[in-house]
Design a protein around this motif. Structure first.
Motif, PDB file in Angstrom:
ATOM      1  N   THR A  10      41.123  25.551  46.468  1.00 56.13           N
ATOM      2  CA  THR A  10      41.845  25.952  47.668  1.00 56.13           C
ATOM      3  C   THR A  10      41.093  27.047  48.422  1.00 56.13           C
ATOM      4  OG1 THR A  10      43.951  25.347  46.689  1.00 56.13           O
ATOM      5  CG2 THR A  10      44.020  26.893  48.509  1.00 56.13           C
ATOM      6  N   GLN A  37      48.912  21.675  50.119  1.00 56.77           N
ATOM      7  CA  GLN A  37      49.318  21.131  48.836  1.00 56.77           C
ATOM      8  C   GLN A  37      50.799  20.770  48.782  1.00 56.77           C
ATOM      9  OE1 GLN A  37      47.679  23.583  45.851  1.00 56.77           O
ATOM     10  NE2 GLN A  37      48.455  22.382  44.152  1.00 56.77           N
ATOM     11  N   ASP A  77      44.160  19.463  50.868  1.00 57.68           N
ATOM     12  CA  ASP A  77      44.293  20.224  49.624  1.00 57.68           C
ATOM     13  C   ASP A  77      45.404  19.633  48.758  1.00 57.68           C
ATOM     14  OD1 ASP A  77      44.289  22.033  47.609  1.00 57.68           O
ATOM     15  OD2 ASP A  77      44.824  23.772  48.832  1.00 57.68           O
ATOM     16  N   GLU A  78      45.052  18.802  47.843  1.00 63.49           N
ATOM     17  CA  GLU A  78      46.015  18.122  46.961  1.00 63.49           C
ATOM     18  C   GLU A  78      47.236  17.631  47.726  1.00 63.49           C
ATOM     19  OE1 GLU A  78      46.485  19.597  43.127  1.00 63.49           O
ATOM     20  OE2 GLU A  78      45.042  21.227  43.325  1.00 63.49           O
TER      21      GLU A  78
HETATM   22 MG   LIG Z   1      44.898  24.970  45.110  1.00 60.23          MG
END
Ligand SMILES: [Mg+2]
Ligand SMILES: Nc1ncnc2c1ncn2[C@@H]1O[C@H](COP(=O)(O)OP(=O)(O)OP(=O)(O)O)[C@@H](O)[C@H]1O
Lengths: 332, 321
Positions: free
Chosen positions: B48, B98, B180-181
């Motif tokens: 991240t 995320q 990010d995810e």
């Molecule tokens: Mg992360």
């Protein structure tokens, strides 16, 4: 929504009943209003006559029922002392208190909110530290002392020392303008000048509270993902703080402002006394001291009603500010 | 074709009271137009922070250390002014976060949050901006977009919220998306749909994408190349097939061993023994050596990221082993 309002009003009615009983019992226990009202050398016969005229000779529960019966017909009795209708007395004074409370609220928000948000955004700058230290002062200085100091500085010392320095008035409401039959000070320059010192006095504590609340909420909101996402979208810093952060801060601020406004209206007595502000607080204190029951009861009824309305307004405001609340209230 | 993004010696450190946390410490990679780079690593490995560094979104006490280079379409972002970075963010480089439950502001309507994104970068009327927002929602497969625009985030499911976030990322047809995810919080079907759409988008529009995840299985079917991160450094980098089928770094091997598959059914999943070292107390040399089954004395010196096979890099003294 309607159901919700009706439920609120019913709660209010219940509170009013309980309050009026408490006041009745309380004043009954404290003493005999007649002793306060007529001269000590009046004969027992004269006293008896007054008692009968005010129904004070009846047992308490009958007095109470009489009061309830009258109240349901919109008659809250006459002041034992002034002889005027109790409601009338209060309504004469209420606008002055409301105006003062409102002015102090606006002032504390106008100053406290930007300061608090700034302190939240830049917690380690000297400015922020000064703001936070100042807010502790705002919390801890007693109201009456602040009022007296303000009078001393702005109504006495500065105008005396510096020729041409405007002397701020320290007592009364000044000139008023009637709007829909309600006298208001803030519409005239003279009235505004009169409003200034008492409003500052009252806004100090509230302002300090709002500074701390705004700062704490800002510190809570700023690390949120949605703030970072707002930055990732390329928004300007102004839009992020002014919209994304501020709108979230306003939720607790609205609640506390509502509570504080109610507190001020109900307990502005000290400030009103210091500044001889012709508000309702002064009237209440006098009435309690003289056991003027109709005025005290009428006052409490109005205050309860006022708090109910205020809470409704805060709730409505809350649901405007927080969309998640809106859905829930619709569901219930 | 030259790379859309070229990261060299990226170092992002957090200067905390307890010490300097070198969250990203010398990361190099390129992403070409239309390419999907999978950035894999366990929690805390700096994925991240790498993403935020590219967008210039590192907050104090963190900062990108001197000597780092992030070139985007030839422009050096580490030297760009805050206003220039703002103009790039959300337009040329977009990011998807995320946790979809936290990315949208709960007190603002979806249309507000989309229209402001349009108007932050192009001077158009609110009506025009709204129309673009509507089209973006259609593009990510949100039904009845007009109605959805007027809704608040809490009226959407998690999957729908992530679609909205993706729609926002797509508003300005970015050259680079840092994801990010984005599917970790979603259920598997929706995850599959979003992966598929992401892939299609990159192929069709030539958008470069960095897909961050701790799940090797997710990127295996998605990414063109994979970069494996460990303790702030890239330890292996190569084409997806190479990295998955012929991993060189023992950490990558461990990751692959711990992915459930047909062959491992009924067996205990292999786990990498030990824990991620604290960033504040990284040992000298290779950060993985304490957990490494094949560590040797040499590992007390930091190995370089070297190209052991064509296009396949690893940071390990024993990469050939
Ligand atoms: Mg992360
Ligand atoms: N604000 C901060 N202050 C101090 N250290 C930080 C800060 N932000 C991140 N770090 C450090 O950076 C390291 C890497 O964090 P990062 O969020 O990049 O991990 P990640 O690879 O994305 O993990 P995850 O899979 O859990 O999201 C963390 O271990 C943390 O110690």
């Amino acid at each position: 929504m309607i159901v919700y309002i009706v439920r609120r009003l019913m709660q209010a009615a219940l509170v009013m009943v309980v309050m009026s009983i408490l006041v009745f019992v309380g004043i009954y226990l404290i003493g005999d209003p007649v002793l306060m009202m007529i001269s000590p050398d009046a004969s027992e016969l004269e006293r008896e006559a007054v008692r009968r005229a005010l129904h004070l000779d009846l047992p308490m529960w009958r007095q109470y029922l009489l009061f309830v019966n009258d109240a349901l017909h919109g008659n809250f009795g006459r002041s034992f002392l002034a002889g005027q209708p109790a409601m009338g007395l209060i309504f004469e004074r209420f606008p002055a208190t409301l105006e003062l409370a409102f002015a102090s609220l606006v002032m504390s928000l106008a100053i406290g909110l930007p300061m608090g948000v700034y302190a939240g955004l830049r917690p380690s700058t000297p400015g922020s530290k000064a703001i936070m230290t100042g807010s502790i002062l705002g919390f801890s200085l007693p109201n009456f002392w602040v009022g007296l100091m303000l009078i001393m500085v702005f109504a006495v010392m500065l105008p005396d020392l510096i020729p041409g320095w405007p002397r701020l008035p320290a007592s009364g409401r000044g000139a008023t303008v009637d709007v829909l039959g309600v006298p208001l000070s803030f519409l005239t320059l003279d009235g505004l000048r009169h409003l200034l010192l008492p409003a500052i006095t009252l806004s100090l504590y509230k302002g300090a509270l709002i500074v701390r609340l705004a700062r704490a909420t800002a510190r809570e909101v700023l690390p949120m993902d949605y703030v970072k996402f707002a930055r990732a979208k390329g928004l300007s810093e102004r839009r992020i703080v002014g919209v994304h952060v501020l709108k979230n801060i306003m939720i607790p601020i609205a609640t506390v402002s509502g509570l504080e406004f109610g507190q001020t209206v109900a307990f502005a007595v000290v400030t009103e006394t210091v500044f001889s502000w012709p508000g309702v607080g002064k009237l209440l204190i006098d009435s309690i001291l003289l056991l003027d029951r109709p005025v005290v009861v009428a006052y409490l009824v109005i205050i309860v009603f006022f708090f109910v309305v205020l809470n409704l307004v805060v709730d409505l405001l809350y649901s405007v500010l927080d969309p998640r609340v809106r859905l829930e209230s619709r569901a219930t | 074709m030259s790379a859309t993004l070229s990261v060299r010696n990226l170092r992002t450190h957090f200067f905390t009271k307890e010490g300097v946390a070198k969250a990203v410490d010398g990361v190099d990679f390129d992403v070409a137009p239309g390419e999907i780079l999978g950035l894999v690593g366990e929690s805390g490995s700096g994925k991240t922070v790498t993403g935020f560094s590219i967008l210039g979104l590192i907050d104090p006490p963190g900062r990108i250390v001197e000597g780092s280079s992030i070139r985007f379409n030839g422009e050096e972002l580490t030297a760009a002014s805050p206003e220039r970075l703002r103009a790039i963010r959300g337009a040329a480089i977009a990011m998807i976060f995320q946790d979809p439950m936290m990315t949208l502001n709960p007190v603002l309507r979806v249309d507000t949050q989309m229209i402001e994104t349009v108007q932050a970068h192009v001077k158009v009327s609110a009506a025009e901006a709204r129309d673009r927002a509507r089209k973006a929602l259609v593009q990510v497969g949100i039904p009845s977009p007009d109605e959805r625009l007027r809704a608040y985030p809490h009226q959407f499911s998690g999957g729908m919220r992530q679609r909205v976030a993706i729609a926002i990322a797509l508003l300005h047809k970015p050259k680079l998306i840092v994801a990010d995810e984005p599917t970790t919080a979603l259920d598997v079907t929706i995850q599959g749909q979003i992966l598929f759409e992401a892939q299609r988008l990159c192929r069709e529009s030539g958008t470069a994408m960095i897909w961050v995840t701790h799940d090797l299985a997710v990127v295996a079917g998605l990414a063109d190349r994979i970069a494996v991160m460990y303790a702030g450094r890239i330890v292996e980098l190569g084409r997806t097939a190479d990295v998955i089928e012929r991993p060189m770094h023992p950490y990558t091997k461990g990751l692959i061993g711990s992915v459930p598959s047909q062959n491992t059914r009924g067996h205990r999943l292999a786990q990498i023994p030990g824990m991620t070292p604290s960033l504040l107390r990284l040992p000298a040399g290779c950060a993985f050596k304490a957990r490494c089954p094949i560590a040797v004395d040499k590992c007390n010196e930091m190995p370089a990221l070297e190209e052991h096979r064509p296009g396949h890099w690893a940071r390990c003294w024993r990469a050939a082993a």
